[in-house]
Each structure stands twice: as structure tokens, then as C-alpha cells.
Write a protein that holds these residues in place. Sequence first.
Motif, PDB file in Angstrom:
ATOM      1  N   ASP A  14       5.482  55.569  -1.341  1.00 10.85           N
ATOM      2  CA  ASP A  14       5.082  54.180  -2.016  1.00 10.85           C
ATOM      3  C   ASP A  14       4.941  53.040  -0.612  1.00 10.85           C
ATOM      4  O   ASP A  14       5.727  53.518   0.418  1.00 10.85           O
ATOM      5  N   GLU A  15       4.183  52.437  -0.997  1.00 11.65           N
ATOM      6  CA  GLU A  15       3.913  51.379   0.171  1.00 11.65           C
ATOM      7  C   GLU A  15       5.084  50.707   0.849  1.00 11.65           C
ATOM      8  O   GLU A  15       5.078  50.754   2.024  1.00 11.65           O
TER       9      GLU A  15
ATOM     10  N   PRO B 278       5.328  60.873  -3.723  1.00 13.65           N
ATOM     11  CA  PRO B 278       4.564  59.550  -3.446  1.00 13.65           C
ATOM     12  C   PRO B 278       5.264  59.048  -2.448  1.00 13.65           C
ATOM     13  O   PRO B 278       6.489  58.840  -2.390  1.00 13.65           O
TER      14      PRO B 278
ATOM     15  N   SER C 138       8.841  48.897  -7.357  1.00 13.73           N
ATOM     16  CA  SER C 138       9.510  49.201  -6.262  1.00 13.73           C
ATOM     17  C   SER C 138       8.879  48.018  -5.078  1.00 13.73           C
ATOM     18  O   SER C 138       9.304  48.030  -4.025  1.00 13.73           O
ATOM     19  N   SER C 139       7.893  47.326  -5.520  1.00 18.52           N
ATOM     20  CA  SER C 139       7.683  46.226  -4.458  1.00 18.52           C
ATOM     21  C   SER C 139       8.479  44.963  -4.606  1.00 18.52           C
ATOM     22  O   SER C 139       8.527  44.047  -3.823  1.00 18.52           O
TER      23      SER C 139
ATOM     24  N   GLY D 216      -0.244  53.917   1.431  1.00 23.25           N
ATOM     25  CA  GLY D 216      -0.734  54.409   0.005  1.00 23.25           C
ATOM     26  C   GLY D 216      -1.342  55.452  -0.229  1.00 23.25           C
ATOM     27  O   GLY D 216      -1.402  56.089  -1.420  1.00 23.25           O
TER      28      GLY D 216
ATOM     29  N   ARG E  86       3.217  56.361 -12.229  1.00 23.69           N
ATOM     30  CA  ARG E  86       3.286  55.884 -10.519  1.00 23.69           C
ATOM     31  C   ARG E  86       2.851  54.661 -10.213  1.00 23.69           C
ATOM     32  O   ARG E  86       3.469  53.807  -9.452  1.00 23.69           O
ATOM     33  N   GLU E  87       1.605  54.250 -10.648  1.00 21.06           N
ATOM     34  CA  GLU E  87       1.343  52.670 -10.595  1.00 21.06           C
ATOM     35  C   GLU E  87       2.374  51.643 -11.013  1.00 21.06           C
ATOM     36  O   GLU E  87       2.595  50.953 -10.288  1.00 21.06           O
TER      37      GLU E  87
ATOM     38  N   GLU F  98      14.484  52.186  -5.244  1.00 25.59           N
ATOM     39  CA  GLU F  98      13.962  53.382  -5.834  1.00 25.59           C
ATOM     40  C   GLU F  98      13.684  53.181  -7.375  1.00 25.59           C
ATOM     41  O   GLU F  98      14.734  52.791  -8.026  1.00 25.59           O
TER      42      GLU F  98
ATOM     43  N   GLU G 151       5.717  52.361 -11.146  1.00 27.57           N
ATOM     44  CA  GLU G 151       6.710  52.571 -10.061  1.00 27.57           C
ATOM     45  C   GLU G 151       6.496  51.873  -8.943  1.00 27.57           C
ATOM     46  O   GLU G 151       7.237  51.059  -8.204  1.00 27.57           O
ATOM     47  N   GLU G 152       5.181  51.850  -8.517  1.00 25.09           N
ATOM     48  CA  GLU G 152       4.647  51.344  -7.389  1.00 25.09           C
ATOM     49  C   GLU G 152       5.035  49.743  -7.287  1.00 25.09           C
ATOM     50  O   GLU G 152       5.480  49.284  -6.524  1.00 25.09           O
ATOM     51  N   SER G 153       4.593  49.205  -8.394  1.00 31.26           N
ATOM     52  CA  SER G 153       4.743  47.801  -8.651  1.00 31.26           C
ATOM     53  C   SER G 153       6.306  47.349  -8.810  1.00 31.26           C
ATOM     54  O   SER G 153       6.608  46.441  -8.015  1.00 31.26           O
TER      55      SER G 153
END
Length: 630
Positions: free
Chosen positions: A369-370, A367, A518-519, A412, A511-512, A525, A514-516
Motif C-alpha cells: 500500500d502507498e 499488495p 490505511s491512508s 502503488g 484492495r481499493e 493495517e 483497504e488502501e483508502s
Amino acid sequence: MGGSLKAAHARSIEDREGFWAEQAQLIDWHEPFEKVLDYSRPPFARWFVGGQTNLCHNAVDRHLDSLGDEPALIYVSTETDQERVYTFRELHAEVVRMAAIMQSLGVGRGDRVLIYMPMVAEAIFAMLACARIGAIHSVVFGGFASGSLASRIEDASPSLIVSADAGSRAGKVIAYKPLLDEAIRLSSHKPANVLMVDRDLAPMTMVEGRDHDYSTLRERHLDAKVPVTWLESNEVSYTLYTSGTTGRPKGVQRDVGGYAVALAASMKHIYCGNAGETYFSSSDIGWVVGHSYIVYGPLIAGMATIVYEGTPVRPDAGILWQLVEKYRVTVMFSAPTAIRVLKKQDPSHLTRYDTSSLRALFLAGEPLDEPTARWISEGLGRPIIDNYWQTETGWPILTVAHGIEQTPTRLGSPGMPMYGYDVRLLHEQTGREVGANEKGVIAIVPPLPPGCMQTVWGDDDRFVSTYFESIPGRQVYSTFDWGIRDDDGYYFILGRTDDVINVAGHRLGTREIEESISSHPAVAEVAVVGVADQLKGQVAVGFAVLKDPGSIEQADARLALEGEIMRTVDRQLGAVARPARVHFVTLLPKTRSGKVLRRSIQALCEGRDPGDLTTIEDPGALDQVRQALA
Ligand code: ATP
Ligand code: MG
């Protein structure tokens, strides 16, 4: 092709044979095919039946007239400080010599040759030489130790192994020969011959009668002539193992003609590379990206390909961009994991070099990430294109195809289904198709397009039972990844089907979360796993690598940051997704291809054995997880 991507895609499904017959014109055929597709034995697809062609011919010989004196292979090692450019003519000569050596060692059509090599030019000569004479190559990533190598020797039963004295990583020499000898000892299959490339990095003990020195044999075959062996399109070109992120790797088997056509088409429509330009993929020949987009794809398109031995941060974090500038790279391919490594470094490296030749940077493998996508696209000022695919498919399933239409990318999202792939999102339990904005398993209605795996090497039953029997009620190919599609048809990957956690009845993709996490600006990471919990069923637990690990030396700083991260998740996803703990480590356990081993982390969190670790990059990373938990 022209027109819209959606129209091209629709046509590729409605008129499969017409569509692929056109794409087949992108390569040379020695004998034309009689039938575009034979699908008489589902789910096994046979493409371009009766056609005769050859991957080496299409990658090398075909270009000799027009591009003979142009660069074909640009070898750069920052490990040994070597740089060497081979023209198509020089590459051809080396491949023919290697083919002659292989023939002198008794290798013929259909025989397996296992290639256990670092990133050296001879590894590519060996792959192309196999393709030339119809031998089946099986490249094993040079970073693997004896155990992993032994199981692959066992499975591929090669008559020849090509290897080198040593590889080098971040300045550290890793002797291969002792690992290889040990692997052969462990395997019940013994190769008749071993061909050793001596880089003069580590001493070697040669086994009399079995082991041969490459440079000695090369001298003997300097003026060799080895014509191309024309192969039926469905003969086997190679086998390659999946990364082993989710368990025992699967031996992916590929054909000749379908693969050549699929790659040629992708170079034109997706990567938009032209003959005479330079392609740079920072992957390794041990992975599918290396097969498709270091070796065969760029060369089939008449591009020079950069073969790079080294890390993205040595001698400094500008090395990749320095090569882009020097060789006027137009198309580049890397992985999010490499970009995350760079993200921990000084961002000024991104702008120090002239990267204006670059049309796009493609990223795949995990993935994107954004925050990472934003960081690299803003830092570089070049378009970033995510592409989603698997070892099994050999080329992208989801991305954008700017050779067909300038579809905008969306942060994304890797993009939309590529032509040839009849992609569906299916409900995991019922198999029904889900609508827009509803989560489902990403599946492909067979036949799989050209270039995709033919079967599991030596195990047709495993091919069918692994990939085509997991969705109830219908025979479709499962990617084992979750996805969701927005109203405009863009897909988003939500993680692997076994990476879903269930918190108090809510199903959440790791994943969701993790995205949050890593923002959060401090996080470089992160990996999130679901851990059994008496009260809630499961809770999320995070392991984060910080951009500045020094910032949390004090226990109260650590606690404060953990709290901040939890509140970030609360705000973005809701309290139900809030991780029960966020641990800080300096390294995540990953496969040698850079994918996070969530299953092993989860096992440690639950006090279980971490399982099969043969593909792990650095076992020390698991110790960090253990310590964090202690
Ligand atoms: P194994 O199948 O042995 O567990 P693996 O799936 O890690 O190993 P690969 O074929 O190298 O082996 O990886 C393909 C997987 O990588 C995909 O199924 C997906 O989970 C992930 N992946 C690849 N590209 C992307 C991407 N662009 N975005 C999100 N995930 C991706
Ligand atoms: Mg997989």
C-alpha cells in the motif's frame, strides 16, 4: 541486455527461443540443450530440452575457483544467538556430507525428500544436497502443525524426512519432533528414514531403525566425495505448496534447467546483484521467496546469502538494518507485512544504522500500500521496488528491471511485465482484452517462461483445469488477481478475483477500500471483506489494526475514529465504498506467510464456518474477529 525494458520484453515474446538461449549462457551446462523450447503439448512447456545441468553445481561448485574463500552462507539466529559464516568451500563440504548421508539412507535420483526445518544452515545443506544428487525436495514451512504437514507427506510420499528437534520464534521454543511424529502417524505414507538435526532446544524420542542423528552421520561422512548428478533440464528439482490463502494449497512442481536460467537472469536484470556481494531476504525457506531468493538465486549469482532466524523486532526493530550494515548488504528482499510490523515501532530504528550499501529493497507477497511504501522509502532513504509474482511462477511477473533500464517506479504499482511473460488483462466474463485504465484479470498467454511451474505435482489435469480454463474461450494462464494498467504501461494490482464485492450493483475491489482506510494516519493495517446485505447485496466491512491501540480504549473515541475513517473513504472513493462498519482488532488473521485470510473473515461476518484453517498463523486472530462482531 541494455536498451529499454519494453524492447527487451517485446523481443522475449517475439523471439522466445533466441532470447532464452542467450539467458541460458548465464549458467553452466554439462551438456548443451538441443532445443530451447518444446511446446508440442500445450500448455505444458519444456525448456532447454536435452541440456544437462545441476542446480547445486551452479549454486556452489561453479564458484569454488573464483570465490572459494568468500562468504556464501551467513547464518544469523537472534533466537539462539548464533552467527556463523560459511565460505563457498565450507558450504560445498557441508552439502557433500549431507548428500553422502542421504545416499547412505538410500536416497537417489527422483526420490522425494521432505524438509521440515526451522531457519538453520542444515536446512540449506539439505536442499542443495538433494539438488546435487537429483532428489526432489519438498520443503514444508517449519511453522506448520501436524495436520498441514501430514497432508504434504501424503502428497509428496518422501523416502526421507529431514527435520530438527525444534524451532524458535520470538524466544519461544516450538518442539518439532512431536509434531513430526504425529504427522507421520496421520499420513498413510510412511518415510523409510528420518534425519534429525539436534539443536539442543527440545528433547527428542528417536524411533529405532527409522530416526537418525545428523551429527553422528556427519562425522561418518566428513571426507565424503559425492559428484554432482547431471540432470536433464526438465527433470524435477522440487515441489512446493502455495500459501493456501484461497483454499487447498496446490503442489507446484519445478524443473532444473529452466529454473536455474530464470533465476540467473533475474539476479542480473531485476535484482542487480553481483558476485562477491551480500543478499538478504528475510523470508523463510518454506516459501517460494526462500527457494528462489534465499537459496538458489543469490548463490547462483555468486552472492553471499543471509539466512536469518528471528523476527524483525527482536532484540529491537533495528535488527534487519543492523544486519544490512554489518554485512554490507546490497540487495534486500522482504514483505510488506514485515514492513507494517516495523511501522508500528519507533521509526528512528530505520536511521540508526548505515544502510548506504543497499541498492534497493524489494518487497513482494502482497499488495504494497502507498502509505507503507512511502513510510519505508522515506525512512530508509533507499529505493523500494515492489515485485508481483506467485509460487507458481517462481520469479517476478511484474516489476522494474534496473539491470535493463532505469525505469522509474510508481507508488502503488509493482511495475511492468517482465521479459518472458506475455501478460494480458482480460475481461472476466468475455475473455476480451481490456484497454488502459480498465480493470481485468491478469493473465499470461502460454507458454509460461522458464522457471515457472511445470505442472501440479502428480496431477496434470489439475494444472490445466485450475490455471488454464477459467477465462472463457481461450487457453491462458490466470493469476486470479485483478489488475489495471495506466497509459504508460504500469500495472496496479487490485486484489484477488474472489476479493471483489458488489455494493448495490457497483463492483469494488476490497484492495481499493483497504488502501483508502490505511491512508488514515491512525491505521497500521486493515482487511476489508464483502458481507451479504439484504438491501445492497453486499457491504464492505473493515477490520483495522491501529498504530496505537490504546487511543481507542474509550467507546466514544472508537466511534469517533470509525466515523473519521468512513469519511476518509467517502472522500477518496465515494460513499458507495464506505464500509458499513470498521472494527478495531490488534491482529488480523493471516496465513503463515503473512497473507490476510479474507475468506475466513468474511465467513465469520456472515455467520458461516471459517473453512480450512491449516495455514493460519494465529487462530487467536479469528477470536478477535468473532468478538468484534459479537
Ligand atoms: P493460494 O494460491 O494457495 O491461495 P497464495 O496465492 O497466497 O495461496 P502465493 O503464491 O504465496 O500463494 O501468493 C501469490 C499471490 O500473492 C499473488 O497471486 C497475489 O495475490 C499476491 N501478491 C504477491 N506479490 C504481490 C504484490 N507485489 N502485490 C500485490 N499482490 C501480490
Ligand atoms: Mg495463489
